[in-house]
Design an enzyme around this catalytic site. Structure first.
Site, PDB file in Angstrom:
ATOM      1  N   THR A 134     -29.549 -29.080   7.511  1.00  0.00           N
ATOM      2  CA  THR A 134     -29.479 -29.476   6.109  1.00  0.00           C
ATOM      3  C   THR A 134     -29.285 -30.981   6.021  1.00  0.00           C
ATOM      4  O   THR A 134     -28.400 -31.540   6.663  1.00  0.00           O
ATOM      5  CB  THR A 134     -28.308 -28.774   5.402  1.00  0.00           C
ATOM      6  OG1 THR A 134     -28.485 -27.360   5.486  1.00  0.00           O
ATOM      7  CG2 THR A 134     -28.236 -29.182   3.931  1.00  0.00           C
TER       8      THR A 134
ATOM      9  N   LYS B 187     -31.385 -25.945  -0.890  1.00  0.00           N
ATOM     10  CA  LYS B 187     -30.157 -25.700  -0.120  1.00  0.00           C
ATOM     11  C   LYS B 187     -29.014 -26.576  -0.628  1.00  0.00           C
ATOM     12  O   LYS B 187     -27.878 -26.111  -0.788  1.00  0.00           O
ATOM     13  CB  LYS B 187     -30.408 -25.974   1.361  1.00  0.00           C
ATOM     14  CG  LYS B 187     -29.142 -25.995   2.226  1.00  0.00           C
ATOM     15  CD  LYS B 187     -28.421 -24.654   2.233  1.00  0.00           C
ATOM     16  CE  LYS B 187     -27.079 -24.727   2.983  1.00  0.00           C
ATOM     17  NZ  LYS B 187     -27.210 -25.054   4.408  1.00  0.00           N
TER      18      LYS B 187
END
Length: 269
Positions: A95, A168
């Site tokens: 991420t 995300k």
């Protein structure tokens, strides 16, 4: 069978490698030390010592390191992109900033790049039930889906390159905001004599329920703050990224900011 190169066989990556091997793929894992190469071998993978070897012959190369800086380090500074074959695909599970995968795609026009950050933990990967948010061309998504399906379910195509990272980051921003709301509710409840554990148990059954309340209540004990402390390192990293990327793009998080501060205060500088 697909030949897969894998960088980052750690807490999250190791169960991914195991699932890939069990699904019948040929998996080469980067291990820069003898200990890490031995660990990769125990997972059933082929241990290799350098980025050139992990990319050699790979149809798909997966990067699952901890930070955005580490993605840039291994892909650009260490030469992973240069070592990949034209027509192969780079999958970034880390991420981070959407700009990073865009930069990688710009630097290697012959390589297909997709961002595929995950939502869940190692136990979800081991069960083949980790959620993947995948950004990139639909044709590439369709091509690599059988590889991702070794450990991912659901696998959600979110749109173009970088969209998986945005989804995300926003997902975790909402989780942090929910935690901020619960922390405020628990503090108010304490002032009027409401037990926090009882409040969380009741909210989970009411219209004020949330994923955050379920995560806290599912632990069976502990406060909202205990839960925040237990995941702060991971959630705080993602919140810091979205704050930085929002600022870079001339945006702000609006009313979410106060809730994020309540759950995860910005460290003093």
């Amino acid at each position: 069978m697909t030949t897969v190169g894998f960088v980052g066989a750690g807490r999250m990556g190791a169960p991914m490698v195991t699932r890939l091997v069990e699904a019948g793929h040929d998996v080469a894992v980067l291990g820069r030390s003898s200990e890490k190469r031995s660990a990769a071998e125990q997972l059933g993978a082929r241990p290799v010592a350098g980025v050139s070897a992990v990319a050699d012959g790979a149809d798909v190369v997966v990067v699952c390191v901890f930070t955005d800086d580490q993605v840039r380090q291994v892909c650009l500074d260490d030469g992973l992109l240069d070592a990949m074959s034209a027509g192969s695909t780079l999958v970034v599970h880390t991420t981070g900033s959407p700009r990073t995968v865009e930069l990688l795609a710009e630097r290697a026009p012959g390589i297909a790049v997709v961002d595929a950050p995950v939502s869940g933990g190692p136990h979800d990967i081991a069960a083949g039930q980790i959620t993947l948010f995948v950004g990139g061309p639909e044709s590439v998504f369709d091509r690599i889906r059988p590889v991702l399906a070794s450990y991912g379910d659901p696998i959600l195509h979110t749109g173009g390159l970088g969209s998986g990272q945005w989804v995300k980051l926003l997902n975790n921003t909402l989780l942090a905001a929910q935690l901020g709301l619960l922390a405020e509710a628990a503090a108010f409840g304490a002032r009027v004599g409401v037990d926090e554990a009882g409040l969380i148990a009741a909210v989970r059954r009411g219209s004020g329920s949330s994923r955050a309340a379920d995560l806290i209540g599912g632990r069976g004990a502990g406060s909202v703050q205990d839960f925040i402390d237990s995941i702060g390192e991971f959630l705080g990293k993602d919140v810091a990224v979205i704050r930085a990327v929002a600022a870079e793009t001339g945006n702000d998080l609006g009313i979410l900011e106060g809730l994020l501060d309540r759950a995860l205060p910005t460290p003093a500088t």
